[in-house]
Structure formats: C-alpha cells, structure tokens
Scaffold this motif. Structure first.
Motif, PDB file in Angstrom:
ATOM      1  N   ASP A  16       0.817  -1.221   0.000  1.00 34.85           N
ATOM      2  CA  ASP A  16       0.000   0.000   0.000  1.00 34.85           C
ATOM      3  C   ASP A  16       0.852   1.274   0.000  1.00 34.85           C
ATOM      4  OD1 ASP A  16       0.961  -0.603   2.557  1.00 34.85           O
ATOM      5  OD2 ASP A  16      -0.652   0.485   3.552  1.00 34.85           O
ATOM      6  N   PRO A  59       3.032   4.466  -1.121  1.00 31.16           N
ATOM      7  CA  PRO A  59       3.185   5.276  -2.329  1.00 31.16           C
ATOM      8  C   PRO A  59       4.457   4.843  -3.075  1.00 31.16           C
ATOM      9  CG  PRO A  59       2.644   6.673  -0.462  1.00 31.16           C
ATOM     10  CD  PRO A  59       2.903   5.299   0.088  1.00 31.16           C
ATOM     11  N   ALA A  94      -1.225   2.857 -14.244  1.00 31.99           N
ATOM     12  CA  ALA A  94      -1.039   4.175 -13.646  1.00 31.99           C
ATOM     13  C   ALA A  94       0.285   4.778 -14.104  1.00 31.99           C
ATOM     14  CB  ALA A  94      -1.069   4.074 -12.122  1.00 31.99           C
ATOM     15  N   ALA A 141      -3.103  14.911  -9.234  1.00 30.84           N
ATOM     16  CA  ALA A 141      -2.109  13.880  -8.910  1.00 30.84           C
ATOM     17  C   ALA A 141      -0.895  13.983  -9.827  1.00 30.84           C
ATOM     18  CB  ALA A 141      -2.733  12.493  -9.021  1.00 30.84           C
ATOM     19  N   VAL A 142      -1.125  14.301 -11.096  1.00 31.95           N
ATOM     20  CA  VAL A 142      -0.024  14.424 -12.054  1.00 31.95           C
ATOM     21  C   VAL A 142       0.883  15.590 -11.676  1.00 31.95           C
ATOM     22  CG1 VAL A 142       0.416  15.215 -14.416  1.00 31.95           C
ATOM     23  CG2 VAL A 142      -1.053  13.235 -14.020  1.00 31.95           C
ATOM     24  N   HIS A 162       2.955  14.663  -8.684  1.00 30.11           N
ATOM     25  CA  HIS A 162       4.038  13.731  -9.024  1.00 30.11           C
ATOM     26  C   HIS A 162       5.180  14.431  -9.737  1.00 30.11           C
ATOM     27  CE1 HIS A 162       1.716  10.377  -7.625  1.00 30.11           C
ATOM     28  NE2 HIS A 162       2.742   9.583  -7.869  1.00 30.11           N
ATOM     29  N   LYS A 212       4.633  12.193  -3.660  1.00 21.76           N
ATOM     30  CA  LYS A 212       3.967  10.919  -3.876  1.00 21.76           C
ATOM     31  C   LYS A 212       2.998  10.556  -2.761  1.00 21.76           C
ATOM     32  CE  LYS A 212       7.556   8.552  -6.555  1.00 21.76           C
ATOM     33  NZ  LYS A 212       8.462   7.381  -6.566  1.00 21.76           N
ATOM     34  N   VAL A 213       3.242  11.102  -1.576  1.00 24.15           N
ATOM     35  CA  VAL A 213       2.353  10.810  -0.450  1.00 24.15           C
ATOM     36  C   VAL A 213       1.158  11.757  -0.546  1.00 24.15           C
ATOM     37  CG1 VAL A 213       2.122  10.688   2.053  1.00 24.15           C
ATOM     38  CG2 VAL A 213       4.298  10.058   0.964  1.00 24.15           C
ATOM     39  N   ALA A 256      -0.349   6.957   1.880  1.00 22.96           N
ATOM     40  CA  ALA A 256      -0.949   6.337   0.692  1.00 22.96           C
ATOM     41  C   ALA A 256      -0.793   7.290  -0.472  1.00 22.96           C
ATOM     42  CB  ALA A 256      -2.418   6.022   0.939  1.00 22.96           C
ATOM     43  N   GLY A 257      -0.771   6.725  -1.670  1.00 25.99           N
ATOM     44  CA  GLY A 257      -0.593   7.554  -2.863  1.00 25.99           C
ATOM     45  C   GLY A 257      -1.451   7.062  -3.994  1.00 25.99           C
ATOM     46  N   LEU A 258      -0.976   7.386  -5.193  1.00 25.70           N
ATOM     47  CA  LEU A 258      -1.685   6.975  -6.405  1.00 25.70           C
ATOM     48  C   LEU A 258      -1.568   5.458  -6.555  1.00 25.70           C
ATOM     49  CD1 LEU A 258      -2.888   8.745  -8.673  1.00 25.70           C
ATOM     50  CD2 LEU A 258      -0.704   8.573  -9.828  1.00 25.70           C
ATOM     51  N   PHE A 259      -2.601   4.804  -7.042  1.00 26.25           N
ATOM     52  CA  PHE A 259      -2.425   3.393  -7.429  1.00 26.25           C
ATOM     53  C   PHE A 259      -2.882   3.137  -8.858  1.00 26.25           C
ATOM     54  CE2 PHE A 259      -3.581  -1.046  -7.948  1.00 26.25           C
ATOM     55  CZ  PHE A 259      -2.351  -1.626  -7.685  1.00 26.25           C
ATOM     56  N   CYS A 260      -4.140   3.492  -9.185  1.00 26.14           N
ATOM     57  CA  CYS A 260      -4.625   3.148 -10.532  1.00 26.14           C
ATOM     58  C   CYS A 260      -4.567   4.330 -11.488  1.00 26.14           C
ATOM     59  CB  CYS A 260      -6.035   2.562 -10.479  1.00 26.14           C
ATOM     60  SG  CYS A 260      -7.354   3.780 -10.331  1.00 26.14           S
ATOM     61  N   ALA A 261      -4.634   5.541 -10.964  1.00 28.18           N
ATOM     62  CA  ALA A 261      -4.549   6.782 -11.748  1.00 28.18           C
ATOM     63  C   ALA A 261      -5.696   6.977 -12.735  1.00 28.18           C
ATOM     64  CB  ALA A 261      -3.198   6.899 -12.475  1.00 28.18           C
ATOM     65  N   VAL A 262      -6.700   6.114 -12.693  1.00 25.88           N
ATOM     66  CA  VAL A 262      -7.832   6.288 -13.612  1.00 25.88           C
ATOM     67  C   VAL A 262      -9.180   6.287 -12.883  1.00 25.88           C
ATOM     68  CG1 VAL A 262      -6.804   5.515 -15.789  1.00 25.88           C
ATOM     69  CG2 VAL A 262      -7.651   3.810 -14.182  1.00 25.88           C
ATOM     70  N   CYS A 297      -9.563   3.162  -7.966  1.00 26.26           N
ATOM     71  CA  CYS A 297      -9.158   2.527  -6.709  1.00 26.26           C
ATOM     72  C   CYS A 297      -9.362   3.401  -5.473  1.00 26.26           C
ATOM     73  CB  CYS A 297      -7.709   2.086  -6.789  1.00 26.26           C
ATOM     74  SG  CYS A 297      -6.540   3.439  -6.677  1.00 26.26           S
TER      75      CYS A 297
END
Lengths: 596, 103
Positions: free
Chosen positions: A126, A128, A135, B37-38, B41, B46-47, B58-64, B67
């Motif tokens: 989990d 980052p 992604a 998010a972009v 980054h 990232k956090v 926690a951060g990005l996972f699926c970016a679409v 999630c």
C-alpha cells in the motif's frame, strides 16, 4: 428525460467501435468519465498487432484519435467527464457531470466499462510508489511525467513487458521484471524487445516486500517453488523507487449487475463476467457488453465485439438485416482467437456456451535463408500470435501469413528487395535487415525507437538478444520514418550479424577523479592514449586540477594514472606548477582604495 | 530524472497554460489539462494522504479513478479523487488525514 435508441457507457476501443457503427443508424449517446474518448488507448505508445482493418501497426493513441475523428463527424452525442453511477429500472442510466446528477433512458444499452488492475497483496504493497502498471503509463505517456527513476515490474504479461520497454524509452532504469510462473506470460516479441535492452526477466520469482517508510525505497524479491511459496534463503534486496503491478486485469461488472444481467465466475475470462451470447447480448435482452468487461483480451477483439453489439442493436431497433456483416465479424473474432495464446479465452467462452469455430492454421514450410549478398529482411517471429502487418506491408509478396493471421510469417529472401518497410511496421520490432557478402564486415539494420537518434559514423555498442555487449560497431546511416520506428544501419564484423539485435551508446560507468571540474578516469586515459603524457598538458586539455581546490583532491591520482599508463615512476614525472591563491578567497580581499 | 519528460522518441508533449496551484500552502508548477495527482508527481510529491485507521501514507495506485487510493482535500472538500480532478488556478490542495472533515 432524454431517450436514446442506444446508450454506450465507456469510450474505450469497444465503446468507440460501437458508437462508430451506431452513429450511422440510430440515435446514440456515448458516456465516458474521462475528458476525452479513447479509454486506455490514449496511453499506449506501441504499435498494435492484428490486421489492417483493425489498425495493425498503428500506435494505440493514434487509434484513439482516428476513432474520435470518425465519431465526431457522426450524429452521436458525446458526453465526456460524465461518470455513470448506476443503472436503474425502466432502462435508466444515472450519471454525474459537472457536479450534477442527470439521467437518460435507453432502448438498448452497451456497457463497455473495461477492467481494472488486480491488486497483489505483499508487505507494504500500500506504500506510495507501488502502482498499477496502467497508472505508470498514464503518468508517463498521457501526461509526460517521470513516475520514478528505478523500476521493478511484477508480472510478465504483455502489459508488464510493454511497460518495461516504454519506461526504457524515457531513459529510466528497469531493474527487473519478475514472473511467478516458469514461463513468460506475454508475446515472445514483446519479451524480446525488453530483453535486448538488458532488462532481466526473472522467472519463478515474486516480490516479498516493498521497503520504505513514507514511500518505496526498495524491494525484496525471492524465488518461488512450484506452489508459488517463497523458497527461504533466496531473498534478494534491490534498490528501486517504483514498483509496478501487472498481474492481470479484472472486469468491472457492477453496472451489468445493476442492469439485471446474469454474472458468472469464469477465471479464464478474467473473473466475474456478464453472461452473454455470441453477439454480445447479456441475459437482459436490452443490454449488451463488449471489450474487457466481457473477457480480458486485446483492444482489437474489444473493437470487434463493440461492432458486433452495435450491429445487433441496429438490427433490433431499425429492423435492418445485417446478418452478413455480423457473421463476418464473428468469423474475424474466431480467427483472432484461434492461436495458442487464446486457449484460455476459448475455453472460458465454451463455459458460457460460445464455441469458437476451429480455424485451420496452415503450416508453411520455411524457405532456405539464402545469403546472396543482397540486403534482405530477417524475420524473428515464431510464435503464433494474431498479426499479419508484415504481410500487408510487403509489396513484393515476399512475406506470407495467410488467412489465419495467427500463422507465423514465412519469408522468401529471393523476392525481398530490401525496402525494409516490414521493419518499420512490425509491432513486435521483430524484423531486421542484413547484408553479408565476402567482405569481413556485414550490414545490419535494427528498428530503433530511442533518443538520442544515432548519427552516421558514430561508434556504438552492439548488444545481443539478452542485452549483453557483443562488439563495437559503426553507424552507417539512419532511415527515418513517419511512424517513428527508425532503422539504424550499422557496419559490424560479419560473425556478429546474427548475434547483435540492439545498439546502444557505450555506457561505461566511470569514476570521477577531478570533482571540481567533473573529469573522469576515462577522459584522462583518452588524452594519455593520444600520446600526451605531460601533466601540465593534460591539465590544460582537460582542466583537471584547475577548479577551486587547486588540485588538492586529484593531483596524486592523476599522476598515478599517468605513471601506470606510461610506466614512468611518479618520482620522475613533472607535477606541474602551483600558483596562488592556494585557497578559495573572495575578490574583495584584493580591493584597495576605500578601506571602509 | 524527475518531473516532466521533455523529449520522447514517440510522443510530443505540448503543455498548455501554466496555472498556480498550492500544495499545503506552497505553490507548485502545474499546467492546464493536468490532474492534481499528475502535477504533484511532477513536483516529486507521492504521499497524497494518511489512512484513517493506521495512519499509513498512501498515494496513487490506478490513476484512472477506480481505486480511490489518491483521495485528497481539494479546496476544502475531502475525499476528492486527485487522479480525476483537473488543476484549476488558485486550487488549494492538502493531504487528507483520516476520513476528512466534512464540516
């Protein structure tokens, strides 16, 4: 409430192909959550496999653009930035746009919501810096952002393999692809593209843990046994800042469930999938599915399924007879699915009662590879995958694939004129050009999609199929091509013409000696090799010892290098002239006049 | 090798108008058409939030947009998917702690 003959949810390859057909016949609306149509195609920079009708050899984002152009010219209502949140009774779709909920009614509905990436739970998965492979493609290919510096990819399916290659194209480092199975999951040609860049594919390996506090700083990988259990003692730590998960996709079925379509668990198709017939109709006669939602496959099959569903809807709503077109599409799908890589899909569909007709795959006997001293193609594509782009591109009938596009190409060197068009169209970058005659050197043409683009007469390294150094070689010429697959022709010793499959700039990691002027050991040795051995002269040419430290750091090391190269003891070498100031001082220290 | 890709062998990245957005009160570089998010980054951030129960980053996972790993507080509103939200001039972005305050 607005009512449409057909509503399409999802503007990826399946949804766009459907809207393209529907727009010619019925009142159509297409909804997508993103601000443009295209779905996952918009971040695909590689050329697609398949046939000419289905955009083979065209890069994914370009396929999206072509579809968008076509659909925008048709009377199709397009609602982007519109998130569908549910399907309600009386054929109603609810969506949110600009922060407001709205509803539309449909006579027929196509759900083409695609799939999402599977998670893989491991310690710190989990954190980052652990991303789905998609992604990373979104950040890198859609928005032009470096997602990290050093990458580990989990899973060697096509997505993982393609991602490794695409990352390398931006210049970042892919440390490894790990695969729990004992064989690579994706197409051989995609794997070869990654391997010849020197990216290791570690079979029977898995990730145990991501290392890091706030975000990823490394990973522990290990070997697994036949039951996928980690073999104790095989753990290895690697330094990466990004971990990409590409262990498969699963269909997003929520909307089909809400539309009262029956769902079945068929792992071969990706998990829970809507039950549907050959023409993509679900158990709800008004609802169709297409693309990855119906089974995890390629964009090409998604497009055909979208077309099929749309044609059936046109028949339903307009009572137009499209039976001939429909059976053609069903046959095209069957051909696509006739190769060994589609075995899972075929057996999954059978569980749903859909039998893929058997399509013969004629075996051509390979023709002898005659070395007649002429430039000719060399095709390294032996796996049965659905693609015939080389056959379509060859104007001289030298490449044969035949009706079943899963048949590997057979090449006739006598008919080849050396035009190299096949090299530029091949989505697998699996075709090379060779010319070998009596002379000790041969010519090799390599498809090349990296920066910087080599120039004539440049010295480069020839790398083998696993990315290992083979020999030094010279670039003869670079042939540019509008689709950006360029061909680098190189001159190399004849014995390596079948060994070298990639070229790279010499990448010797070299220690810095002079830290002020940033001069490496290599740079100093080159000057000595050119015949200059006097310290003062080396200093003037390279600027070593001329930075702020005045040579305190590096002088002795440089004298050591000269001594080693020339055999003259340091005591016999001149060590240059020392000039003031010996320490860094401000210019103002030397100002005279106003003493204040 | 961080931030924005300038030269690419296949793609041309044309960036639109520069807009000012703020992360935890500090201005970061962003361009019209990018998601929150972009832009984060590109700035090496990232956090994106801390989880409600264990307080893990926690951060990005699926970016679409699927999630919900990238939920952030944007212009005072918590639980916004930063991967689907386009940047706007003056936007105030904060890491989300716990479940976010609605009032």
């Amino acid at each position: 409430m607005k009512e449409y003959d057909a509503v399409v949810i999802g503007g990826g390859p399946a949804g766009m192909a459907a809207a393209d057909v529907l727009g010619d016949h019925v009142k159509t609306l297409i909804l997508d959550e993103n601000d443009m149509l295209g779905g996952q195609l918009v971040k695909q920079t590689h050329k697609f496999f398949g046939d000419h009708v289905h955009y083979a050899s065209t890069r994914g984002f370009e396929i999206a653009n072509k579809f968008i152009d076509k659909i925008e010219k048709k009377p199709v209502d397009i609602l982007t930035s519109s998130t569908v949140i549910g399907i309600y009774p009386q054929n109603t779709v609810a969506y949110v746009r600009n922060g407001h909920e709205d509803q539309v009614k449909y006579k027929k509905l196509i759900i083409a919501t695609g799939a999402m990436e599977r998670q893989l739970p491991f310690i710190n998965s989990d954190l980052p810096g652990v991303y789905g492979a998609g992604a990373v493609q979104t950040l890198m290919n859609q928005y032009g952002i470096f997602p990290g510096k050093r990458f580990l990819i989990i899973g060697s399916g096509n997505i993982g393999l393609i991602l490794a290659y695409q990352l390398a194209q931006t210049g970042v480092e892919v440390r490894a692809i790990v695969e729990a199975l004992d064989k690579i999951g994706g197409y051989e040609v995609h794997a070869n593209k990654a391997k010849r860049l020197g990216i290791p594919i570690l079979l029977k390996h898995t990730i145990v843990k991501a290392i890091g506090d706030e975000s990823v700083q490394g990973a522990i990988i290990a070997e697994v046994d036949d039951k996928f259990n980690v073999i104790a003692g095989t753990e290895k730590e690697i330094v990466v800042d990004t971990i990409c998960i590409s262990v498969g996709l699963m269909p997003i079925t929520e909307l089909t469930e809400q539309a009262k379509c029956k769902i079945a668990y068929i792992p071969e198709l990706g998990g829970y999938v809507p039950v549907r017939d050959e023409r993509m109709r679900t158990t709800n006669p008004d609802v169709f599915v297409a693309g990855d939602l119906s089974s995890i496959e390629e964009a090409t099959t998604a497009m055909i399924e979208g077309k099929l569903a749309a044609m059936q809807i046109v028949e339903d709503v307009k009572k137009i007879d499209l039976e001939k077109e429909i059976s053609n599409e069903i046959k095209t799908l069957a051909i696509f699915r006739s190769g060994p890589k589609s075995l899972k899909i075929r057996s999954g569909l059978e569980k749903m009662g859909i039998v893929t007709p058997r399509i013969e795959m004629p075996k051509f006997s390979p023709l002898p590879n005659s070395e007649n001293g002429k430039l000719h193609a060399v095709i390294e594509c032996t796996e049965e995958i659905p693609c015939n782009s080389c056959e379509s591109a060859c104007k001289f009938d030298a490449i044969k694939v035949g009706e079943n596009i899963n048949t590997p190409p057979v090449f006739d060197p006598l008919k080849c004129t050396g035009c190299a068009v096949c090299v530029t169209v091949c989505p697998g970058l699996a075709i090379f050009m060779e010319k070998s005659d009596e002379s000790p050197n041969a010519t090799l043409g390599i498809p090349y999609e990296f920066l910087p683009l080599p120039k004539s007469n440049e010295k480069m390294w020839g790398m083998d199929r696993d990315g290992n150094y083979v020999c030094d070689l010279t670039v003869k010429r670079v042939v540019k091509n509008p689709n950006k697959t360029y061909i680098v022709y190189v001159d190399l010793p004849k014995e390596f013409v079948d060994v070298v499959r990639h070229v790279t700039y010499p990448r010797k990691e070299n220690p810095f000696v002079c830290r002020c002027e940033e001069i490496t050991v290599d740079q100093i040795e080159k000057v000595i090799d050119s015949g200059i051995t006097d310290f003062e002269e080396i200093k003037r040419i390279t600027r070593v010892t001329m930075g702020p430290c005045g040579g305190k750091n590096c002088k002795m090391i440089i004298l050591g290098i000269i001594s080693k190269k020339t055999g003259i003891p340091i005591s016999k070498l001149s060590h240059g002239t020392s000039r003031p100031p010996v320490k860094v001082v401000e210019f103002s220290a030397f100002l005279r006049g106003d003493k204040k | 090798m961080e931030g924005r890709i300038l030269d690419h062998p296949i793609l041309n990245f044309t960036r639109k108008k520069r807009v000012k957005i703020f992360f935890e009160g500090n201005e970061i570089e962003a361009y019209e058409g990018e998601t929150v998010a972009v832009a984060l980054h590109a700035a090496g951030i990232k956090v994106l939030r801390y989880t409600p129960i264990n307080g893990r980053s926690a951060g990005l996972f699926c970016a679409v947009g699927k999630c919900s790993s990238c939920l952030m507080e944007i212009d005072g509103m918590p639980n916004v998917r930063s991967c689907m939200t386009k940047v706007k001039a003056g936007m105030q972005i904060r890491r989300q702690h716990e479940k976010g305050d609605l009032v």
